[in-house]
Scaffold this motif. Structure first.
Motif, PDB file in Angstrom:
ATOM      1  N   THR A 168      -1.966   3.291  -5.463  1.00 17.76           N
ATOM      2  CA  THR A 168      -3.509   2.867  -5.634  1.00 17.76           C
ATOM      3  C   THR A 168      -4.260   4.019  -6.308  1.00 17.76           C
ATOM      4  OG1 THR A 168      -2.984   2.285  -3.161  1.00 17.76           O
ATOM      5  CG2 THR A 168      -5.338   2.660  -4.087  1.00 17.76           C
ATOM      6  N   LYS A 169      -3.706   5.144  -6.323  1.00 16.51           N
ATOM      7  CA  LYS A 169      -4.539   6.196  -6.965  1.00 16.51           C
ATOM      8  C   LYS A 169      -4.192   6.629  -8.503  1.00 16.51           C
ATOM      9  CE  LYS A 169      -5.322   6.969  -2.660  1.00 16.51           C
ATOM     10  NZ  LYS A 169      -4.517   7.837  -1.751  1.00 16.51           N
ATOM     11  N   PHE A 170      -3.378   7.321  -9.023  1.00 15.72           N
ATOM     12  CA  PHE A 170      -3.280   7.490 -10.437  1.00 15.72           C
ATOM     13  C   PHE A 170      -2.574   6.255 -11.200  1.00 15.72           C
ATOM     14  CE2 PHE A 170      -3.934  11.754  -8.728  1.00 15.72           C
ATOM     15  CZ  PHE A 170      -5.155  12.025  -9.382  1.00 15.72           C
ATOM     16  N   LEU A 224      -0.639  16.963   5.431  1.00 16.17           N
ATOM     17  CA  LEU A 224      -0.461  15.655   5.174  1.00 16.17           C
ATOM     18  C   LEU A 224      -1.628  14.726   4.972  1.00 16.17           C
ATOM     19  CD1 LEU A 224       2.774  14.399   7.423  1.00 16.17           C
ATOM     20  CD2 LEU A 224       2.712  15.468   5.183  1.00 16.17           C
ATOM     21  N   PHE A 225      -1.436  13.501   4.469  1.00 16.60           N
ATOM     22  CA  PHE A 225      -2.358  12.485   4.215  1.00 16.60           C
ATOM     23  C   PHE A 225      -2.652  12.019   5.552  1.00 16.60           C
ATOM     24  CE2 PHE A 225      -3.520   8.055   3.593  1.00 16.60           C
ATOM     25  CZ  PHE A 225      -4.774   8.305   2.765  1.00 16.60           C
ATOM     26  N   GLY A 226      -3.938  11.842   5.992  1.00 20.23           N
ATOM     27  CA  GLY A 226      -4.384  11.497   7.548  1.00 20.23           C
ATOM     28  C   GLY A 226      -3.306  10.572   8.109  1.00 20.23           C
ATOM     29  N   ASN A 242     -11.836   7.660  -2.095  1.00 19.13           N
ATOM     30  CA  ASN A 242     -10.751   7.462  -3.035  1.00 19.13           C
ATOM     31  C   ASN A 242     -10.800   8.562  -3.986  1.00 19.13           C
ATOM     32  OD1 ASN A 242      -8.528   5.993  -3.716  1.00 19.13           O
ATOM     33  ND2 ASN A 242      -9.594   4.735  -5.016  1.00 19.13           N
ATOM     34  N   LEU A 243      -9.523   8.450  -4.660  1.00 17.09           N
ATOM     35  CA  LEU A 243      -9.278   9.458  -5.690  1.00 17.09           C
ATOM     36  C   LEU A 243      -8.243   8.825  -6.803  1.00 17.09           C
ATOM     37  CD1 LEU A 243      -6.044  10.727  -5.212  1.00 17.09           C
ATOM     38  CD2 LEU A 243      -7.061  11.752  -3.198  1.00 17.09           C
ATOM     39  N   GLY A 244      -8.170   9.546  -8.118  1.00 15.08           N
ATOM     40  CA  GLY A 244      -7.269   8.931  -8.746  1.00 15.08           C
ATOM     41  C   GLY A 244      -7.960   7.863  -9.844  1.00 15.08           C
ATOM     42  N   THR A 276       0.740  -1.227   0.021  1.00 11.85           N
ATOM     43  CA  THR A 276      -0.147  -0.078  -0.054  1.00 11.85           C
ATOM     44  C   THR A 276       0.933   1.201  -0.085  1.00 11.85           C
ATOM     45  OG1 THR A 276      -0.032   0.277   2.401  1.00 11.85           O
ATOM     46  CG2 THR A 276      -1.689  -1.137   1.545  1.00 11.85           C
ATOM     47  N   GLY A 277       0.071   2.378  -0.167  1.00  9.30           N
ATOM     48  CA  GLY A 277       1.148   3.610  -0.078  1.00  9.30           C
ATOM     49  C   GLY A 277       1.549   3.956   1.097  1.00  9.30           C
ATOM     50  N   MET A 278       0.676   3.376   2.161  1.00  5.04           N
ATOM     51  CA  MET A 278       0.908   3.712   3.652  1.00  5.04           C
ATOM     52  C   MET A 278       2.199   3.025   4.098  1.00  5.04           C
ATOM     53  SD  MET A 278      -0.142   6.365   4.360  1.00  5.04           S
ATOM     54  CE  MET A 278       0.738   6.756   5.707  1.00  5.04           C
TER      55      MET A 278
END
Ligand code: PLP
Length: 402
Positions: free
Chosen positions: A208-210, A105-107, A336-338, A80-82
């Motif tokens: 996960t996004k773009f 920042l992202f949460g 979500n986004l992207g 994952t990104g995290m």
């Protein structure tokens, strides 16, 4: 060859079956032809796959493409990104180190810094995205007894405020003080912005996004200087946040169209932002490539286009948001986004709901803020839909007040 071509033509070596598309290497381990080969692979005198927690052909193909796009020496992919954000910190920081981070920042990055790294004696200071060079410098090299920064971590553009951090300015400070400059490049993607080519040390992504771009799989990656990736790889190899071969296969395929998709995402987002900025029923519109954005000049300087995220401010609080959502026909309500599909989010009640009122205010997260992840639909359909929803929801709220 140009990056666009290499993102399409970079591929795992063909097998004896002469396949055109890279196959899925759904295997947990790899075999040794001889006892010597097993020994050589483990003592690293021979390079090759051993076990998919360490490496896998699909994952390597994805990493190679992102390194190429970002202009990075090496990289490591994560589930994952995290996991990428955490590995980039846990692999490099030790007890007593100090991290200076941008406040916007992202949460979950905020939780890692304040709740998790702090347990191991890693301290932090937050700085506003738009702080001056002197303010950043004071946080990086304080004269108050706080240690000097070992890492500076930031996102640009930020979520959901769309504030930019001046990367050239931080590279100047880095040259002076020698910290690790770690940039979450998720919103811009390497198509619009390459922090490493501007002088940063690491670039992390939520793939996960773009990078996926169609809302299917989770993934993350950190790329950058080889000497910094090495300890991050050691951390990941032994703690196991590995990207699955299946997800890597999806993500690598998606990178073939990232350039093409970002071009349409950005064109759509710019046109939607322009149309809504002129609309009397939308209070404010924020987009990095609108001249009304307070950091428009910086955006033009460090990004190739404005990105896919637009924020709108609607008057009338949560009642207005509800009416706006009810009226919208095309976008999906999701956090979500992207995605190729346009998504709307109300950060105040969802992604950023856990923040305290003063923290929300500092980040410009008001009740009527709508984050739009602009998709690939026909732009005239999006403009028509957002315009009618702004009008209908304004009427609904007016009637409720009367
Ligand atoms: C989504 C996101 C993350 C986290 O990524 P996951 O893949 O959800 O773990 C980190 N940073 C930014 C800017 C994001 O948008």
């Amino acid at each position: 060859m140009r990056k666009q071509t290499r993102a399409i033509r970079t591929q795992t070596d063909q097998s004896q079956y002469r396949e055109h598309s890279t196959p899925l290497f759904l295997t947990s381990s790899f075999t040794f032809e001889t006892a010597e080969q097993g020994k050589a692979l483990f003592d690293e005198t021979e390079e090759g796959n051993i076990y998919s927690r360490f490496s896998n052909p699909n994952v390597t193909e994805f990493v190679d493409k992102v390194c190429m796009l970002e202009g990075a020496e090496e990289g490591i992919a994560t589930a994952t990104g995290m996991a990428a954000v955490f590995a980039s910190m846990a692999g490099l920081l030790k007890s007593g180190d100090h991290i200076v981070a941008c406040r916007a920042l992202f949460g979950s990055a905020h939780q890692i810094i304040t709740q998790i790294l702090s347990k191991w004696g890693i301290t932090h200071t937050y700085v506003d995205a738009t702080a001056s060079e002197a303010e950043w410098e004071a946080a990086i090299q304080p004269n108050t007894g706080t240690p000097a920064a070992r890492m500076v971590y930031l996102e640009t553009p930020s979520n959901p405020g769309l504030e930019l951090v001046d990367l050239a300015m931080l590279v100047r400070l880095k040259e002076k003080y020698g910290f690790i400059l770690n940039v979450d490049n998720c919103f811009a993607t390497p198509i619009l912005q390459t922090p490493i080519e501007l002088g940063a040390d690491l670039s992390v992504h939520s793939a996960t996004k773009f990078m996926d771009g169609q809302g299917r799989v989770l993934g993350g990656i950190v790329v950058g200087r080889a000497d910094l990736i090495q300890p991050i790889r050691f951390f990941a190899r032994h703690t196991g946040p590995s990207l699955s071969p299946f997800n890597a296969w999806i993500l690598s395929k998606s990178l073939e169209t990232l350039d093409l998709r970002m071009e349409r995402h950005c064109a759509n987002a710019f046109k939607l932002a322009q149309a809504l900025e002129q609309h009397p029923d939308v209070a404010t519109v924020k987009y990095p490539f609108l001249p009304s954005h307070p950091q428009y000049e910086l955006a033009k300087q460090q990004m190739a286009a404005g990105g896919a995220i637009v924020t709108l401010e609607l008057e009338g609080g949560f009642e207005r948001v509800k009416a706006f959502y009810d009226a919208l026909q095309i976008p999906t309500l999701s956090s979500n986004l992207g995605d190729s599909r346009t998504i709307v989010t109300n950060p105040f009640t969802t992604t950023h709901s856990k923040l305290k009122p003063d923290e929300k205010a500092a980040l410009g997260i008001t009740e009527g803020l709508i984050r739009v992840s602009v998709g690939l639909e026909a732009i005239d359909d999006l403009i028509d839909d957002f315009t009618q929803a702004a009008e209908v929801s304004a009427e609904v709220v007016k009637e409720k007040i009367m």
